[in-house]
Design a protein around this motif. Sequence first.
Motif, PDB file in Angstrom:
ATOM      1  N   GLU A 170       8.808 -74.553   6.435  1.00  0.00           N
ATOM      2  CA  GLU A 170       7.364 -74.474   5.746  1.00  0.00           C
ATOM      3  C   GLU A 170       7.399 -75.375   4.482  1.00  0.00           C
ATOM      4  OE1 GLU A 170       4.684 -70.997   3.588  1.00  0.00           O
ATOM      5  OE2 GLU A 170       6.282 -70.487   4.168  1.00  0.00           O
ATOM      6  N   ARG A 180       6.793 -78.983   5.491  1.00  0.00           N
ATOM      7  CA  ARG A 180       5.396 -79.086   5.762  1.00  0.00           C
ATOM      8  C   ARG A 180       4.482 -79.148   4.606  1.00  0.00           C
ATOM      9  NH1 ARG A 180       5.688 -75.294   9.047  1.00  0.00           N
ATOM     10  NH2 ARG A 180       4.666 -73.719   7.851  1.00  0.00           N
ATOM     11  N   GLN A 181       4.462 -78.600   3.724  1.00  0.00           N
ATOM     12  CA  GLN A 181       3.619 -78.243   2.619  1.00  0.00           C
ATOM     13  C   GLN A 181       4.091 -78.190   0.984  1.00  0.00           C
ATOM     14  OE1 GLN A 181       1.347 -74.934   3.952  1.00  0.00           O
ATOM     15  NE2 GLN A 181       2.818 -73.646   2.920  1.00  0.00           N
TER      16      GLN A 181
END
Length: 177
Positions: free
Chosen positions: A63, A66-67
């Motif tokens: 996670e 990804r961001q």
Amino acid sequence: MTYARAIAARRAFALPGYPTLADEGFDGDYVSPIQMTSGNLDGPMLISKDWLDAPSVRKHRPELQRQGYLATNPYNRVIDMVLRLLGLVRADIYITPVFHLLTPQRSSTISPVHARASFDAVGRHELLGRRPVALGHDAARVLRHFDVPHVQAPHPSARIGTFATKAEQIATAMKAA
């Protein structure tokens, strides 16, 4: 000071006992991984205590890669509420910590001396003429130490008040900054 120099300053900064972003595989073209989604150099600037601890980085690596942030943790849930109140998205703002290393465990205390050393080496280069919002007492204390004009608001993860109350207070601080 350019943003590239701020990144270089972060890469050069280290203190014994604290993992660097590079140690955990997060040495990207940002000062803090949260800037993958909240790195607008012209946007309102929010400064909090730190980004994350090393165990959380390891546990949530996909996670984070990804961001750059954990969407469901209280800090980010409150920030998302703030953005909705102001009609903004993450790409409109700039979030950074005063402490640019990882803590070795969850809820680690960061020595004020270490927080100030990190801000002096790295964070002051991120200001780029902006008046930041200090999220919480730890960030505000560091900014006061360096006489950085700022507006103080509660830390989104503070164990006081509701998420909505903290979001309203942070939104008000962002408007004032």
